[in-house]
Write a protein that holds these residues in place. Sequence first.
Motif, short mmCIF file in Angstrom:
data_model
loop_
_atom_site.label_atom_id
_atom_site.label_comp_id
_atom_site.label_asym_id
_atom_site.label_seq_id
_atom_site.Cartn_x
_atom_site.Cartn_y
_atom_site.Cartn_z
N GLN A 369 0.82 -1.21 0.00
CA GLN A 369 0.00 0.00 0.00
C GLN A 369 0.86 1.26 0.00
O GLN A 369 0.51 2.26 -0.64
N ASP A 370 2.02 1.20 0.69
CA ASP A 370 2.94 2.34 0.67
C ASP A 370 3.47 2.56 -0.74
O ASP A 370 3.64 3.71 -1.19
N LEU A 371 3.74 1.46 -1.44
CA LEU A 371 4.24 1.55 -2.81
C LEU A 371 3.21 2.22 -3.72
O LEU A 371 3.52 3.14 -4.50
N ILE A 372 1.95 1.78 -3.60
CA ILE A 372 0.87 2.32 -4.43
C ILE A 372 0.69 3.81 -4.12
O ILE A 372 0.58 4.65 -5.03
N SER A 373 0.68 4.15 -2.86
CA SER A 373 0.49 5.56 -2.46
C SER A 373 1.61 6.43 -3.00
O SER A 373 1.36 7.53 -3.52
N TYR A 374 2.84 5.95 -2.91
CA TYR A 374 3.99 6.73 -3.36
C TYR A 374 3.93 7.00 -4.86
O TYR A 374 4.09 8.15 -5.31
N PHE A 375 3.68 5.94 -5.66
CA PHE A 375 3.71 6.11 -7.11
C PHE A 375 2.40 6.69 -7.65
O PHE A 375 2.36 7.14 -8.79
N THR A 376 1.35 6.68 -6.84
CA THR A 376 0.12 7.39 -7.23
C THR A 376 0.30 8.89 -7.01
O THR A 376 -0.13 9.71 -7.84
N ARG A 377 0.95 9.22 -5.91
CA ARG A 377 1.18 10.62 -5.59
C ARG A 377 2.23 11.24 -6.52
O ARG A 377 2.14 12.41 -6.89
N SER A 378 3.19 10.41 -6.94
CA SER A 378 4.30 10.93 -7.74
C SER A 378 4.72 9.92 -8.80
O SER A 378 5.70 9.17 -8.61
#
Length: 513
Positions: A369-378
């Motif tokens: 989920q951290d991976l998805i959040s990071y690459f969704t945000r940036s």
Amino acid sequence: MKTQGHNIYFDQVSGYYSHQTGARYLNPLESGSRFPELTELHESYHRELAHFNFVDGIGRIFTTIYLIGKKSLKKSHLKSIEVLLETIHINTNYVHELTATYLSFYVFQSHNPKDYASARKQLPRLYSEVLEAGELAFGDIGDNRVPDSIATIVYACAVCSMNLDCRFDQIKFDNISKLSDFISLENPNLRFKSVLKRLTPYWNEDSLLAGINFKEKNLRTLQSVVFEVLRKQFPEFPFFTRHEKPGFIREPVNSLKIDGIAHGYKFMNMISVDPPMQDLVEEKFGTQIEYANLESWEPIDLSIKIKYEDVEFSDLDQIYDQVLSQEGDIYCHVLLPPESNEVTLLCLPYAGPKRKIRVKPFAVTCISQDLISYFTRSPKTSMFFKIDERLSMNIGKQLSNAGNFVFRLLKDTSPKNILNILRKESMDQIVSVIRLNLLGDNFSILLALLSKSGYAILTPITKLGTRILSKEIENNLNIIAYKNDREFFYDFKISPQSLRGLIYTTYVAVNMR
């Protein structure tokens, strides 16, 4: 043909057919094969013959039993199976090699007449001899009198030699040695040689096949006529056809399952019968591409063999900026451990074959989920994510929907699997495909963009595989083929340099560090 432990496989220069793994085509960049299409055709014919005769059916059954039950089988049964598989090897290699060599050269010559003479000159002696024997019986390769139905005739002779008539219900574990003796006594190789010795091309007046209408469009009807001739001319070789005994694989399996229970072999419940091969081009032709550097269970991505240094997820921004400053890209293989909420990225910085980038390959592990959040945000337009087709594409879809480049790597590179995926994906979305000849005409890369799913499918594909797919692409309104690279690069918003880097690091270079 060779034996490898308990397994049997037939090989021709740079490919092989195995009862365990099926037909395989070695990556021509590793094998150095000059005529990889010929190899692929050769192994395809090995596979087709193996699925339509009794002796090879027995070989597949007992290879499966050996593999699954090796730890449970009695030593006497293990030994009997090994002897049986060796017996099959010894007594069927000539049938297999002549059939596969003659038919593969027939098709290869029709598609590649300019390469035919050179391909024939490079044949090892064994294959030259069986090809010449096939020509004496069925007609010279390139002779326009050889009918399009020639495969039907050749297979009929092979079936006459390989479909040994016996009691299927008598195939039991304690009778394996008798089965070996039976196959040795009947000897399919000698049967086949005896048939071919008396056979000449149908246009000869004294040919056993003279008078048969080889323009008959119903191949089953034509084959029945050829079978009738063979039975009349060779009464000493009793045989059956798969239409006369459709249970020639299922019945021995059932007999062995019942007998296995008496021996306490619980693993026999795992043994199943493969559905019969369909009379479809994608079923009969095309093989899987194999890489010598990769294990059978590994995804087709050579970059996974590189050594990676672990780094913290928090360092990703800094590393990304370093790579960008050197005009490079980062190619990431996504690992998803089963029953885990973690994800690992194997990240390979790359700036082209002539420029050495000053950032070492690195691995990042974090919560999915951290991976998805990071690459969704940036979103990172210079990072390219690769996910093996056997894994869930949930993360891939989320990454691609956020504006990142995601590629689904096919493990099964056979035309049959590629076709099935394209058909399935095109049911509710547009699939745009392009064949990129970045690795030479005989070995290309197929890339398919999925309009709804957002990610792309990536797979190596051979010249033969491309021909098999072309008809589906022509007839399926939801599959669109790009006519030139320029349109593709514009629509996909990817640079030629980045795509070449993706292909090179995935399919070409392994020892990059």
